[in-house]
Design a protein around this motif. Structure first.
Motif, PDB file in Angstrom:
ATOM      1  N   GLU A   1      70.920  67.527  41.952  1.00 57.49           N
ATOM      2  CA  GLU A   1      71.591  68.297  42.990  1.00 57.49           C
ATOM      3  C   GLU A   1      72.440  69.360  42.321  1.00 57.49           C
ATOM      4  OE1 GLU A   1      73.224  66.334  46.606  1.00 57.49           O
ATOM      5  OE2 GLU A   1      75.157  67.051  45.829  1.00 57.49           O
ATOM      6  N   ARG A   2      72.439  70.566  42.868  1.00 58.91           N
ATOM      7  CA  ARG A   2      73.224  71.692  42.335  1.00 58.91           C
ATOM      8  C   ARG A   2      74.014  72.277  43.502  1.00 58.91           C
ATOM      9  NH1 ARG A   2      73.348  74.616  37.080  1.00 58.91           N
ATOM     10  NH2 ARG A   2      75.316  75.631  37.504  1.00 58.91           N
ATOM     11  N   VAL A   3      75.310  72.545  43.312  1.00 64.40           N
ATOM     12  CA  VAL A   3      76.162  73.067  44.376  1.00 64.40           C
ATOM     13  C   VAL A   3      76.867  74.320  43.894  1.00 64.40           C
ATOM     14  CG1 VAL A   3      78.117  72.558  45.910  1.00 64.40           C
ATOM     15  CG2 VAL A   3      76.526  70.729  45.280  1.00 64.40           C
ATOM     16  N   GLY A   4      76.974  75.306  44.766  1.00 65.62           N
ATOM     17  CA  GLY A   4      77.705  76.527  44.456  1.00 65.62           C
ATOM     18  C   GLY A   4      78.249  77.153  45.724  1.00 65.62           C
ATOM     19  N   ILE A   5      79.220  78.037  45.568  1.00 61.93           N
ATOM     20  CA  ILE A   5      79.805  78.760  46.695  1.00 61.93           C
ATOM     21  C   ILE A   5      79.298  80.201  46.653  1.00 61.93           C
ATOM     22  CG2 ILE A   5      81.943  79.501  47.820  1.00 61.93           C
ATOM     23  CD1 ILE A   5      81.514  76.414  47.688  1.00 61.93           C
ATOM     24  N   VAL A   6      78.800  80.669  47.786  1.00 60.15           N
ATOM     25  CA  VAL A   6      78.284  82.039  47.902  1.00 60.15           C
ATOM     26  C   VAL A   6      79.090  82.752  48.985  1.00 60.15           C
ATOM     27  CG1 VAL A   6      76.268  83.435  48.496  1.00 60.15           C
ATOM     28  CG2 VAL A   6      75.977  81.354  47.133  1.00 60.15           C
TER      29      VAL A   6
ATOM     30  N   ASP B   1      85.419  80.230  51.498  1.00 58.58           N
ATOM     31  CA  ASP B   1      85.023  81.404  50.727  1.00 58.58           C
ATOM     32  C   ASP B   1      83.599  81.870  51.027  1.00 58.58           C
ATOM     33  OD1 ASP B   1      87.499  81.595  49.391  1.00 58.58           O
ATOM     34  OD2 ASP B   1      86.879  80.026  47.987  1.00 58.58           O
ATOM     35  N   GLY B   2      83.012  81.399  52.123  1.00 59.87           N
ATOM     36  CA  GLY B   2      81.650  81.793  52.489  1.00 59.87           C
ATOM     37  C   GLY B   2      80.817  80.597  52.875  1.00 59.87           C
ATOM     38  N   THR B   3      79.932  80.180  51.962  1.00 66.82           N
ATOM     39  CA  THR B   3      79.031  79.054  52.219  1.00 66.82           C
ATOM     40  C   THR B   3      78.924  78.168  50.984  1.00 66.82           C
ATOM     41  OG1 THR B   3      77.696  80.348  53.769  1.00 66.82           O
ATOM     42  CG2 THR B   3      76.631  78.427  52.791  1.00 66.82           C
ATOM     43  N   GLU B   4      79.021  76.861  51.209  1.00 68.41           N
ATOM     44  CA  GLU B   4      78.698  75.909  50.148  1.00 68.41           C
ATOM     45  C   GLU B   4      77.190  75.697  50.209  1.00 68.41           C
ATOM     46  OE1 GLU B   4      80.930  72.135  48.841  1.00 68.41           O
ATOM     47  OE2 GLU B   4      79.336  71.438  50.203  1.00 68.41           O
ATOM     48  N   VAL B   5      76.506  76.075  49.142  1.00 71.46           N
ATOM     49  CA  VAL B   5      75.054  75.941  49.047  1.00 71.46           C
ATOM     50  C   VAL B   5      74.755  74.711  48.186  1.00 71.46           C
ATOM     51  CG1 VAL B   5      72.908  77.031  48.306  1.00 71.46           C
ATOM     52  CG2 VAL B   5      74.777  78.447  49.216  1.00 71.46           C
ATOM     53  N   THR B   6      74.099  73.729  48.771  1.00 77.29           N
ATOM     54  CA  THR B   6      73.700  72.529  48.045  1.00 77.29           C
ATOM     55  C   THR B   6      72.185  72.549  47.909  1.00 77.29           C
ATOM     56  OG1 THR B   6      75.556  71.277  48.934  1.00 77.29           O
ATOM     57  CG2 THR B   6      73.716  70.004  48.015  1.00 77.29           C
ATOM     58  N   ILE B   7      71.706  72.482  46.683  1.00 74.18           N
ATOM     59  CA  ILE B   7      70.275  72.476  46.412  1.00 74.18           C
ATOM     60  C   ILE B   7      69.914  71.106  45.851  1.00 74.18           C
ATOM     61  CG2 ILE B   7      68.407  73.504  45.057  1.00 74.18           C
ATOM     62  CD1 ILE B   7      70.245  76.092  45.012  1.00 74.18           C
ATOM     63  N   ARG B   8      69.066  70.388  46.560  1.00 74.97           N
ATOM     64  CA  ARG B   8      68.572  69.085  46.107  1.00 74.97           C
ATOM     65  C   ARG B   8      67.109  69.263  45.728  1.00 74.97           C
ATOM     66  NH1 ARG B   8      71.236  65.898  51.156  1.00 74.97           N
ATOM     67  NH2 ARG B   8      73.377  65.916  50.365  1.00 74.97           N
ATOM     68  N   HIS B   9      66.798  68.971  44.483  1.00 74.75           N
ATOM     69  CA  HIS B   9      65.433  69.182  43.975  1.00 74.75           C
ATOM     70  C   HIS B   9      64.909  67.842  43.467  1.00 74.75           C
ATOM     71  CE1 HIS B   9      62.753  72.356  41.801  1.00 74.75           C
ATOM     72  NE2 HIS B   9      62.037  71.370  42.321  1.00 74.75           N
ATOM     73  N   ARG B  10      63.800  67.378  44.034  1.00 76.06           N
ATOM     74  CA  ARG B  10      63.233  66.063  43.714  1.00 76.06           C
ATOM     75  C   ARG B  10      61.776  66.182  43.277  1.00 76.06           C
ATOM     76  NH1 ARG B  10      65.950  65.634  48.454  1.00 76.06           N
ATOM     77  NH2 ARG B  10      64.103  65.846  49.735  1.00 76.06           N
ATOM     78  N   GLY B  11      61.386  65.265  42.414  1.00 80.04           N
ATOM     79  CA  GLY B  11      59.980  65.138  42.059  1.00 80.04           C
ATOM     80  C   GLY B  11      59.459  66.189  41.105  1.00 80.04           C
ATOM     81  N   ILE B  12      60.315  66.684  40.228  1.00 86.06           N
ATOM     82  CA  ILE B  12      59.869  67.671  39.237  1.00 86.06           C
ATOM     83  C   ILE B  12      59.066  66.938  38.168  1.00 86.06           C
ATOM     84  CG2 ILE B  12      60.607  69.395  37.544  1.00 86.06           C
ATOM     85  CD1 ILE B  12      63.279  69.490  39.193  1.00 86.06           C
ATOM     86  N   PRO B  13      57.837  67.365  37.913  1.00 85.63           N
ATOM     87  CA  PRO B  13      57.023  66.678  36.910  1.00 85.63           C
ATOM     88  C   PRO B  13      57.680  66.696  35.521  1.00 85.63           C
ATOM     89  CG  PRO B  13      55.674  68.193  38.191  1.00 85.63           C
ATOM     90  CD  PRO B  13      57.106  68.467  38.542  1.00 85.63           C
ATOM     91  N   ASP B  14      57.416  65.681  34.744  1.00 88.10           N
ATOM     92  CA  ASP B  14      57.907  65.617  33.368  1.00 88.10           C
ATOM     93  C   ASP B  14      57.472  66.844  32.586  1.00 88.10           C
ATOM     94  OD1 ASP B  14      59.081  63.128  33.762  1.00 88.10           O
ATOM     95  OD2 ASP B  14      57.309  62.032  33.105  1.00 88.10           O
ATOM     96  N   GLY B  15      58.288  67.239  31.622  1.00 84.01           N
ATOM     97  CA  GLY B  15      57.938  68.317  30.723  1.00 84.01           C
ATOM     98  C   GLY B  15      58.226  69.711  31.244  1.00 84.01           C
ATOM     99  N   GLN B  16      58.899  69.815  32.396  1.00 79.19           N
ATOM    100  CA  GLN B  16      59.213  71.126  32.968  1.00 79.19           C
ATOM    101  C   GLN B  16      60.515  71.680  32.376  1.00 79.19           C
ATOM    102  OE1 GLN B  16      57.277  72.978  35.270  1.00 79.19           O
ATOM    103  NE2 GLN B  16      55.893  71.472  34.362  1.00 79.19           N
ATOM    104  N   PRO B  17      60.737  72.995  32.515  1.00 80.02           N
ATOM    105  CA  PRO B  17      61.987  73.592  32.038  1.00 80.02           C
ATOM    106  C   PRO B  17      63.193  73.040  32.804  1.00 80.02           C
ATOM    107  CG  PRO B  17      60.365  75.285  32.603  1.00 80.02           C
ATOM    108  CD  PRO B  17      59.812  73.972  33.063  1.00 80.02           C
ATOM    109  N   ASP B  18      64.392  73.479  32.430  1.00 76.26           N
ATOM    110  CA  ASP B  18      65.634  73.030  33.055  1.00 76.26           C
ATOM    111  C   ASP B  18      65.848  73.774  34.372  1.00 76.26           C
ATOM    112  OD1 ASP B  18      68.136  72.199  33.789  1.00 76.26           O
ATOM    113  OD2 ASP B  18      69.157  72.964  32.008  1.00 76.26           O
ATOM    114  N   TYR B  19      65.261  73.284  35.443  1.00 80.99           N
ATOM    115  CA  TYR B  19      65.412  73.933  36.738  1.00 80.99           C
ATOM    116  C   TYR B  19      66.830  73.796  37.279  1.00 80.99           C
ATOM    117  CZ  TYR B  19      60.376  74.524  36.632  1.00 80.99           C
ATOM    118  OH  TYR B  19      59.091  74.874  36.277  1.00 80.99           O
ATOM    119  N   HIS B  20      67.578  72.784  36.837  1.00 86.64           N
ATOM    120  CA  HIS B  20      68.983  72.663  37.247  1.00 86.64           C
ATOM    121  C   HIS B  20      69.730  73.940  36.870  1.00 86.64           C
ATOM    122  CE1 HIS B  20      73.221  71.345  36.956  1.00 86.64           C
ATOM    123  NE2 HIS B  20      72.894  70.628  38.027  1.00 86.64           N
TER     124      HIS B  20
END
Length: 128
Positions: free
Chosen positions: A6-11, A93-112
């Motif tokens: 999960e990745r969270v940021g304010i936009v 300050d705008g919007t809290e954006v929460t990105i939940r990313h599941r099921g990334i195959p092994d060996g992939q780059p750092d999508y976080h």
């Protein structure tokens, strides 16, 4: 074993503005700085980052939630799509954006880190 995070940021934009840009090809390109296309419809397809990313919307609930199947050209042809859920919540300050990313195959780059470098960071600059 597939990766999830999960990745969270304010936009500094409203949830409605971010949602509308996310599902519109030209709007998506404007907020990220890279070519995109989008059907803007649940069950429809999209591409982002000059075709590096592609997927299908599985749920569109304006203004607070988007869910989609997601893959990159780096995924093996036989790898299943990963799943992404984006939550957009009002914030002082705008919007809290929460990105939940599941099921990334092994060996992939750092999508976080990629979600910050290619989405949250550019979005903060776009509306900042």
């Amino acid at each position: 074993m597939p990766v999830s995070f999960e990745r969270v940021g304010i936009v500094p934009a409203s949830p409605q503005t971010i949602y509308d840009h996310w599902i519109d090809g030209d709007g998506h390109a404007a907020m990220t700085g890279a070519a995109a296309s989008s059907s803007g419809q649940e069950g429809g397809s999209f591409t982002a980052w000059d075709g590096f990313i592609s997927g299908t919307y599985t749920a569109l609930q304006r203004p607070g939630r988007l869910a989609f199947r997601w893959r990159t050209t780096a995924f093996a042809a036989d790898a299943p799509d990963s799943e992404v859920e984006v939550l957009l919540a009002p914030h002082a300050d705008g919007t809290e954006v929460t990105i939940r990313h599941r099921g990334i195959p092994d060996g992939q780059p750092d999508y976080h880190q990629g979600w910050f470098d290619h989405y949250l960071g550019p979005m903060q600059k776009h509306w900042g």
